[in-house]
Design an enzyme around this catalytic site. Structure first.
Site, PDB file in Angstrom:
ATOM      1  N   ILE A  51       3.272  30.709  52.313  1.00 39.03           N
ATOM      2  CA  ILE A  51       1.790  30.213  52.360  1.00 39.03           C
ATOM      3  C   ILE A  51       0.890  29.998  51.492  1.00 39.03           C
ATOM      4  O   ILE A  51       0.655  30.836  50.923  1.00 39.03           O
ATOM      5  CB  ILE A  51       1.249  31.391  53.918  1.00 39.03           C
ATOM      6  CG1 ILE A  51       2.570  31.458  54.948  1.00 39.03           C
ATOM      7  CG2 ILE A  51      -0.063  31.490  53.754  1.00 39.03           C
ATOM      8  CD1 ILE A  51       1.980  32.642  56.068  1.00 39.03           C
ATOM      9  N   HIS A 101       8.379  19.880  57.408  1.00 39.53           N
ATOM     10  CA  HIS A 101       8.559  21.549  58.966  1.00 39.53           C
ATOM     11  C   HIS A 101       9.982  20.938  60.217  1.00 39.53           C
ATOM     12  O   HIS A 101       9.361  20.086  60.815  1.00 39.53           O
ATOM     13  CB  HIS A 101       7.447  21.179  59.942  1.00 39.53           C
ATOM     14  CG  HIS A 101       7.320  23.295  60.946  1.00 39.53           C
ATOM     15  ND1 HIS A 101       7.018  23.727  59.972  1.00 39.53           N
ATOM     16  CD2 HIS A 101       7.371  22.550  62.052  1.00 39.53           C
ATOM     17  CE1 HIS A 101       7.248  24.847  61.561  1.00 39.53           C
ATOM     18  NE2 HIS A 101       6.895  24.062  62.323  1.00 39.53           N
TER      19      HIS A 101
HETATM   20  C1  GAR Z   1      13.718  22.060  55.488  1.00 44.78           C
HETATM   21  O1  GAR Z   1      14.739  22.251  56.937  1.00 44.78           O
HETATM   22  C2  GAR Z   1      12.366  22.748  55.957  1.00 44.78           C
HETATM   23  O2  GAR Z   1      12.182  21.687  56.761  1.00 44.78           O
HETATM   24  C3  GAR Z   1      11.879  23.123  56.296  1.00 44.78           C
HETATM   25  O3  GAR Z   1      12.764  24.351  55.567  1.00 44.78           O
HETATM   26  C4  GAR Z   1      14.718  23.705  54.744  1.00 44.78           C
HETATM   27  C5  GAR Z   1      14.233  23.456  53.729  1.00 44.78           C
HETATM   28  O4  GAR Z   1      15.697  23.001  53.323  1.00 44.78           O
HETATM   29  N1  GAR Z   1      10.715  23.927  55.682  1.00 44.78           N
HETATM   30  C6  GAR Z   1      10.339  25.205  56.113  1.00 44.78           C
HETATM   31  O5  GAR Z   1      10.612  26.168  57.446  1.00 44.78           O
HETATM   32  C7  GAR Z   1       8.757  25.392  55.964  1.00 44.78           C
HETATM   33  N2  GAR Z   1       7.662  25.933  57.061  1.00 44.78           N
HETATM   34  P1  GAR Z   1      15.592  22.560  51.657  1.00 44.78           P
HETATM   35  O6  GAR Z   1      16.017  23.340  50.760  1.00 44.78           O
HETATM   36  O7  GAR Z   1      17.362  22.531  51.823  1.00 44.78           O
HETATM   37  O8  GAR Z   1      15.203  20.988  51.468  1.00 44.78           O
END
Ligand code: GAR
Length: 192
Positions: free
Chosen positions: A96, A113
């Site tokens: 955050i 998100h």
């Molecule tokens: C993704 O699904 C993104 O949307 C989420 O984390 C994942 C990261 O995947 N983000 C959140 O939850 C933010 N609050 P990645 O590291 O493989 O891109």
């Protein structure tokens, strides 16, 4: 050249999708933009290896080494600003951010998100969508403002929630669409 700095905390598949789009669509020539650096709050974030393999500068700044969120964000800003970013892209950056950080990058700070905002801000979005009986789920690219997961929406992708879905199967379906909309939203913003 417009520098893009991408912040990750883990696998970095969205970051990799952005890097690949930048290569395949030759953003340097078509948009005058490049991914200048990938920054993680975890030194062992898997995504850092991929970024290094692509010749992109990587930096790790462990939030555990700081007494307060303000101190960490101040150090993070300094590190990011060395790359003179036109855009700061949060891609699975699971911290955050302080109002000071958000204000500093106002108008050039993006997040993805894993829900159809304004539904399901915060964590565990996929399980909550399943528990609520949603027939559709998805992901949202948005500008970051002071309030968590609220801010002007730039792109959304919708996927069905299928019978028997678990949080993991739904997350995987959503993630494939994240990889489509995040590079597209960034390119559109850089073009604007
Ligand atoms: C993704 O699904 C993104 O949307 C989420 O984390 C994942 C990261 O995947 N983000 C959140 O939850 C933010 N609050 P990645 O590291 O493989 O891109």
């Amino acid at each position: 050249m417009k520098n893009i700095v991408i912040l990750i905390s883990g696998g970095g598949s969205n970051m990799a999708a952005i890097v690949r789009a930048a290569q395949q669509q030759d953003w340097a020539r078509t948009l005058g933009a490049r991914v200048a650096a990938v920054v993680s709050n975890k030194a062992d974030a898997k995504g850092l290896e991929f970024a290094r393999s692509q010749g992109i500068a990587t930096e790790a700044l462990d939030h555990k080494g700081f007494a307060s969120r303000d101190d960490f964000d101040a150090a993070l800003m300094q590190l990011i600003d060395r790359h003179q970013p036109a855009l700061v892209v949060l891609a699975g950056f699971m911290r955050i951010l302080t109002p000071g950080f958000v204000t500093h990058y106002a108008g050039r700070l993006l997040n993805i998100h894993p829900s159809l905002l304004p539904a399901f801000t915060g964590l565990h979005t996929h399980q909550r969508a399943i528990d609520a009986g949603c027939k559709f789920a998805g992901a949202t690219v948005h500008q970051v403002t002071a309030e968590l997961d609220v801010g002007p929406i730039l792109e959304q992708a919708v996927v069905p929630v299928l019978p028997g879905d678990t949080a993991d199967t739904l997350a995987a379906r959503v993630l494939t669409q994240e990889h489509v909309i995040y590079p597209r939203a960034i390119a559109a913003l850089l073009r604007a």
